[in-house]
Motif scaffolding. Structure first.
Motif, mmCIF file in Angstrom:
data_model
loop_
_atom_site.group_PDB
_atom_site.id
_atom_site.type_symbol
_atom_site.label_atom_id
_atom_site.label_comp_id
_atom_site.label_asym_id
_atom_site.label_seq_id
_atom_site.Cartn_x
_atom_site.Cartn_y
_atom_site.Cartn_z
ATOM 1 N N ALA A 132 -59.171 99.305 -22.397
ATOM 2 C CA ALA A 132 -60.399 98.513 -22.494
ATOM 3 C C ALA A 132 -61.529 99.098 -21.644
ATOM 4 O O ALA A 132 -62.671 98.675 -21.766
ATOM 5 C CB ALA A 132 -60.115 97.078 -22.070
ATOM 6 N N ALA A 184 -66.848 95.722 -21.452
ATOM 7 C CA ALA A 184 -65.941 94.667 -21.931
ATOM 8 C C ALA A 184 -66.088 93.420 -21.057
ATOM 9 O O ALA A 184 -66.052 92.287 -21.561
ATOM 10 C CB ALA A 184 -64.502 95.158 -21.910
ATOM 11 N N GLU A 207 -60.856 92.407 -26.447
ATOM 12 C CA GLU A 207 -61.252 93.663 -25.801
ATOM 13 C C GLU A 207 -60.064 94.579 -25.544
ATOM 14 O O GLU A 207 -60.230 95.723 -25.132
ATOM 15 C CB GLU A 207 -61.972 93.385 -24.475
ATOM 16 C CG GLU A 207 -63.288 92.624 -24.610
ATOM 17 C CD GLU A 207 -64.388 93.436 -25.277
ATOM 18 O OE1 GLU A 207 -64.229 94.663 -25.425
ATOM 19 O OE2 GLU A 207 -65.407 92.830 -25.668
ATOM 20 N N ARG A 229 -51.372 99.016 -23.410
ATOM 21 C CA ARG A 229 -52.744 98.761 -22.968
ATOM 22 C C ARG A 229 -53.308 99.859 -22.083
ATOM 23 O O ARG A 229 -54.462 99.791 -21.670
ATOM 24 C CB ARG A 229 -52.837 97.432 -22.194
ATOM 25 C CG ARG A 229 -52.358 96.227 -22.959
ATOM 26 C CD ARG A 229 -53.145 96.010 -24.214
ATOM 27 N NE ARG A 229 -52.767 94.745 -24.834
ATOM 28 C CZ ARG A 229 -53.167 94.372 -26.034
ATOM 29 N NH1 ARG A 229 -53.918 95.170 -26.758
ATOM 30 N NH2 ARG A 229 -52.792 93.207 -26.521
#
Lengths: 252, 211
Positions: A111, A124, A214, B72
């Motif tokens: 992100a 973000a 995000e 992530r």
């Protein structure tokens, strides 16, 4: 405190732009004063690189007094370096000794894509704020501050949450790249005040929805965020955010 | 994750309580009666379906969460934060959970499958015919390899609970500023006591402390 000079080896992440692959470059730097700030040391390095005809290292900085949240370096495995409750700009070179090797990396999270060298795109966070991190009030004359009473303990808790400078160290430290500490600080800050109360449900739901959109990870309560936060934002805010979110979800 | 976790924690209380009957030192009488009750009562059978549903949900949610969270951060750090910011077991719930899953498969194949799908030798207690589950325990835990695997399973359980117990309450939004010491204290005690009690069962059978 005794002043001393030191020679250091710096391993710094260099990346031309978000499209290219980056790599570590090693630089030797000499005669660094123990009284310099970390960013001043980076300035010295950049001046040296410019003199040598090389591209200087790009890094984010603004106020250099620990309140704006712009500086962002992952130094020797810790966001903002080794000192507790401290920003990179307030880190001083007396934290290091002659001959030390310092590894400097950008925040790592999908992100927060790297824009150049040590600069990452943290917009973000702006979009999360736009999703609900505000209160809606009519414009006009500023109202008398004491016309809305705020209990002292709630004002204190709200202020402690409002101390978040949005630097993103929580995301950088979290194994899941979760932004929960940031979002929880913003939600708590407003939910604890009478002015923020009316919009608390949509705020919690919308900010969490934007956070997920995000690409930040989920919170698994490891507490890494709290341990590195330069403003000592408490994990209590995450529990507060969770209860706000659950209650909003149940009542809507 | 947190709801299924707390549900499974409540199951552990029942499980450890019933298993502790092996220490009654009455030749397994009390334990066999308790396991007979668990095996033949309709309500328990229904709850068992819920237990398996909770378990599967917890495992699937956990694995999905682990995969999502790992994705992530595509580029990792050269120097990681590691133990400077959090406990290793807090960061290793996926690994600990997977170890527990392997343990669980072994554990169910040792005790649950035989008692549910085969006819165990029976014994008579107070004029009542009951399956001799106690004899099964004595038999299985004669093998030192099995005892070691069970102890390792209990260690995984302890670390899983050390993080999981307090984390579950935090996720549910318990105002942890006020209650966090209580939750952490109870969670710590629960993790240690329950895991130790479970681990001592195979050990005490193997060392002949119960007969």
């Amino acid at each position: 405190m005794e002043h001393y000079k030191m020679n250091l080896t710096l391993r710094i992440w260099r990346q031309k732009n978000s499209e290219t692959k980056g790599r570590f470059e090693t630089y030797k730097i000499e005669d660094i004063s123990s009284e310099m700030s970390f960013l001043e040391m980076m300035d010295v390095l950049n001046e040296k690189l410019i003199r040598e005809g090389q591209e200087p290292v790009a890094f984010d900085h603004d106020c250099r007094e620990g309140i704006c949240g712009t500086c962002s370096m992952f130094i020797n495995g810790r966001p903002h370096g080794p000192w507790h409750a401290n920003t990179t700009c307030q880190l001083h070179m007396r934290a290091y000794q002659d001959g030390d090797t310092i590894t400097v990396e950008p925040w790592r999270a999908n992100a927060f894509p790297v824009l150049k060298d040590l600069i990452v795109d943290r917009s973000a966070f702006d979009r999360i704020i736009q999703a609900g991190g505000y209160i809606s009030v009519n414009t006009g004359n500023a109202v008398e501050a004491n016309s809305i009473l705020v209990p002292k303990d709630q004002a204190d808790s709200s202020f402690a949450a409002a101390a978040c400078i949005g630097c993103g160290a929580c995301v950088a430290a979290c194994k899941n790249s979760s932004a929960m500490l940031f979002v929880s600080a913003k939600v708590s800050h407003l939910a604890l005040l009478p002015q923020g109360y009316p919009e608390r449900k949509t705020r919690a739901l919308n900010m969490i929805a934007q956070m997920d959109k995000e690409g930040f990870g989920s919170c698994t309560n490891t507490q890494a965020c709290e341990s590195v936060c330069p403003k000592e934002i408490s994990m209590t805010n995450i529990a507060k955010l969770n209860s706000e979110f659950i209650l909003a979800g149940l009542s809507d | 994750m947190s709801l299924t976790g707390i549900f499974l924690i409540s199951f552990l209380v029942v499980h450890v309580g019933i298993n502790a009957c092996i220490w009654a030192n009455d030749g397994g009488g009390m334990f066999n009666l308790a396991s007979h009750f668990m095996a033949t009562t309709v309500v328990i059978r229904i709850v068992e379906v819920g237990l398996f549903a909770g378990l599967v949900l917890h495992i699937v949610q956990g694995l999905v969460l682990e995969v999502q969270n790992r994705s992530r951060r595509k580029t990792g750090y050269a120097v990681s934060l590691g133990n400077k910011g959090s406990k290793w077991y807090s960061r290793s719930m996926g690994l600990l959970g997977t170890l527990l899953l392997f343990f669980l498969i072994m554990h169910l194949s040792h005790f649950w499958v035989p008692s549910r799908f085969t006819e165990l030798p029976s014994t008579e207690i107070n004029g009542k015919e009951v399956a001799n589950q106690y004899a099964e325990i004595l038999r299985v835990f004669q093998n030192p390899v099995v005892v070691v695997l069970y102890v390792l399973g209990c260690i995984s359980l302890m670390y899983h609970l050390l993080h999981g117990f307090q984390s579950a309450f935090r996720t549910l939004g318990v105002p942890n500023g006020k209650y966090i010491s209580l939750i952490k204290g109870v969670g710590f005690g629960f993790a240690i006591i329950v895991s130790l009690a479970f681990a001592m069962m195979p050990v005490s059978v193997y060392l002949g402390w119960v007969s």
